[in-house]
Design an enzyme around this catalytic site. Structure first.
Site, mmCIF file in Angstrom:
data_model
loop_
_atom_site.group_PDB
_atom_site.id
_atom_site.type_symbol
_atom_site.label_atom_id
_atom_site.label_comp_id
_atom_site.label_asym_id
_atom_site.label_seq_id
_atom_site.Cartn_x
_atom_site.Cartn_y
_atom_site.Cartn_z
ATOM 1 N N ALA A 1 4.470 2.560 1.756
ATOM 2 C CA ALA A 1 5.752 3.127 0.883
ATOM 3 C C ALA A 1 6.140 4.556 1.693
ATOM 4 O O ALA A 1 7.440 4.825 2.098
ATOM 5 C CB ALA A 1 5.370 3.373 -0.448
ATOM 6 N N ASP A 2 5.528 5.021 1.969
ATOM 7 C CA ASP A 2 5.311 6.606 3.025
ATOM 8 C C ASP A 2 6.446 6.007 4.499
ATOM 9 O O ASP A 2 7.640 6.743 4.671
ATOM 10 C CB ASP A 2 4.758 6.717 3.536
ATOM 11 N N SER B 1 0.602 -1.224 -0.152
ATOM 12 C CA SER B 1 -0.097 -0.102 -0.246
ATOM 13 C C SER B 1 0.523 1.133 0.066
ATOM 14 O O SER B 1 1.745 1.023 0.051
ATOM 15 C CB SER B 1 -0.779 -0.180 0.998
ATOM 16 N N LYS B 2 -0.338 2.318 -0.684
ATOM 17 C CA LYS B 2 1.179 3.921 -0.012
ATOM 18 C C LYS B 2 1.689 3.788 1.000
ATOM 19 O O LYS B 2 2.726 4.595 1.095
ATOM 20 C CB LYS B 2 0.016 4.511 -0.093
ATOM 21 N N ARG B 3 0.984 3.517 1.841
ATOM 22 C CA ARG B 3 1.203 3.590 3.163
ATOM 23 C C ARG B 3 3.008 2.690 3.779
ATOM 24 O O ARG B 3 3.381 3.151 4.751
ATOM 25 C CB ARG B 3 0.021 3.308 4.639
#
Ligand code: GLU
Length: 509
Positions: A269-270, A265-267
């Site tokens: 990645a962050d 998920s983008k999370r």
């Protein structure tokens, strides 16, 4: 006659294109090229509430950057234009009507409140996941239940309605997936999905099937998250009378978090600081999302990395150009298991492709990066420096920091210096410094090496004892490219000065 292979990438323009979508596009591209077929781009924007301006341009730009542009489709044109579903709205209506006329779909007039009430009633009765289906539809306001007259009246009066598919109560639906084999689903687990919304827009399901048919798509290659929709699509092909030309399906494995636990998920990645989008994305007023391109990944590296997320050639070979990927690619070699997103592998690929870059190209990048920092060098010297640095970096943008000593005398020295420092190192360094000013500035690296070796031999020392301290005095760092090349580039006078200054420092501490 063998049918021409036609595949499509059908993203919804709801924001930046996730890297999983890029992999889907890549596999479609590879399969099309391998089969001498066509790769189409269709924009699935029937859900206007999720439409994000700029997303379509982003998709096209990302595909162009990677060199996997479609043959036909939105932004390109082709025989089946328009390729944006919102512009194809009138086409879908006729097919929904055809389904109603044949008894495979029906009008439903239920209000949102009535739908909520149905769910609540069933929840209370202990039904965990209430659905509008073969059983519950009998209790609702639809054209299967209401008297014909009332249905007609409501339609004439312009009452709001949706069109739902009539899923059979007891039927086994079989989907043949190239990657997974036969997937069997019992129709009792499916619900009467909406095909046409009250605003006259088709839903994804109807538009997707109609367009794949009209665009003569032969293979539907898409993410695993669409597998649960496939039985419904198979029924639609059957009910629309298109079973004979129904495309083959291939549902690609999920992209997993780096540790393999759950979907990427983008999370993630962050949290880890790596990109999961091909390009940077910053819609007006929103936070910036980083992209592979801006982070310094080369398109070849990203393609090679993505190709291996779910597919492998069945050999040891890991480096594939796009042409080689086309050559080696088959849908049969795609795995079922989710693929772990390991950014280290992407970095490894980047390092590889960076090393293969021409010095002239890297030199030009270095020259521009240096100019941004107010440092001017000739293209020639930037190229020479780039050629020495490229083995030591993962991204081209690292050259400036990695090779800072080419432009500046070190401000500090690595701690190894004090461990390796000795009276001999001091003597050799000073003698070397003296020699360096006495020789011509245009000396070769060979000549410089010869001078240093001579000094070391005269003092009956081993080069290994003094080389690293000398390197640290000149560059500040304990390791790097060939020191003699460095001295040649920075110049013998500059090297001499750095040595003297460094010796003073080292003898003080
Ligand atoms: N519009 C769908 C998506 O955004 C496409 C799914 C499909 O390829 O059928 O992923």
């Amino acid at each position: 006659m063998i049918k021409e292979v036609r595949v499509r990438f059908a993203p919804s323009p709801t924001g930046a294109l996730h890297i999983g979508g890029v992999r889907t596009a890549l596999y479609n591209y590879l399969f099309a090229k391998k089969s001498n077929g066509k790769f189409l781009l269709r924009i699935e924007d029937t859900d206007q509430t999720r439409y994000v301006p700029g997303a379509e341009e982003y998709i096209l730009e990302a595909l162009a950057w990677l060199g996997i542009s479609p043959d036909e489709g939105q932004g390109i044109g082709g025989p089946d234009a328009p390729y944006r579903q919102s512009e194809r709205k009138p086409m879908y209506k006729a097919y929904a009507q055809q389904l109603i006329d044949a008894g495979f779909a029906y009008y439903a007039f239920d209000t949102p409140e009535e739908l909520d009430a149905m769910r609540e009633r069933l929840n209370k009765a202990g039904v965990p996941n209430p659905q509008y289906n073969a059983i519950t539809r009998a209790t609702m306001k639809n054209s299967l239940v209401l008297p014909q007259e009332e249905v007609k009246q409501r339609l004439d009066a312009g009452d709001a309605y949706v069109i739902r598919i009539k899923i059979p109560r007891k039927e086994e639906v079989r989907v043949n997936d190239i990657i997974r084999g036969w997937v069997l689903v019992h129709s009792s687990s499916l619900d009467d999905k909406v095909l046409m919304k009250s605003d006259g827009m088709p839903t994804y399901h109807l538009a997707n099937v109609v367009d794949d048919h009209l665009m003569r798509i032969t293979h539907v290659i898409r993410g695993e998250e669409w597998l649960p929709s496939a039985p419904l699509h198979v029924l639609l092909y059957k009910y629309l009378g298109w079973e004979d030309t129904m495309p083959e399906f291939a549902h690609l494995p999920l992209l997993l978090k780096p540790d393999g636990n759950g979907k990427l998920s983008k999370r993630d990645a962050d949290m880890h600081g790596f990109p999961v989008f091909p390009l940077q994305w910053q819609p007006a007023g929103a936070e910036k999302t980083i992209g592979f391109r801006e982070e310094g990944y080369l398109p070849e590296a990203l393609l090679n990395f993505l190709a291996f997320l779910g597919w492998n050639p069945g050999t040891q070979q890991e480096i594939f150009s796009l042409t080689e990927l086309v050559e080696a690619f088959t849908l049969e070699k795609i795995g079922k298991a989710g693929a772990k997103f390991d950014i280290n592998k992407a970095n490894w690929y980047n390092q590889h492709y960076l090393r293969g870059m021409e010095n002239s190209a890297l030199g030009a990048i270095l020259k521009t990066d240096l100019e941004k920092k107010g440092i001017n060098t000739s293209l020639e010297s930037a190229q020479e420096i780039a050629s020495l640095l490229k083995e030591r970096i993962t991204f081209a943008k690292e050259m400036v920091a990695e090779g800072e000593y080419f432009f500046k005398s070190p401000k500090e020295y690595d701690a190894v210096l004090s461990q390796k420092w000795s009276a001999e190192a001091s003597e050799v360094s000073l003698a070397f410094a003296d020699k360096l000013i006495s020789i011509a500035t245009e000396t070769s690296a060979e000549e410089i090496k010869h001078i240093l070796h001579e000094i070391v031999e005269n003092q009956k020392l081993k080069i290994g004892k003094v080389l690293q301290p000398i390197r640290i005095l000149i560059t500040g760092k304990p390791a790097g490219p060939d020191l003699m090349q460095i001295i040649k580039i920075i110049g013998t006078n500059e090297a001499s000065e750095r040595l003297k200054k460094g010796v003073e420092f080292a003898n003080r501490v």
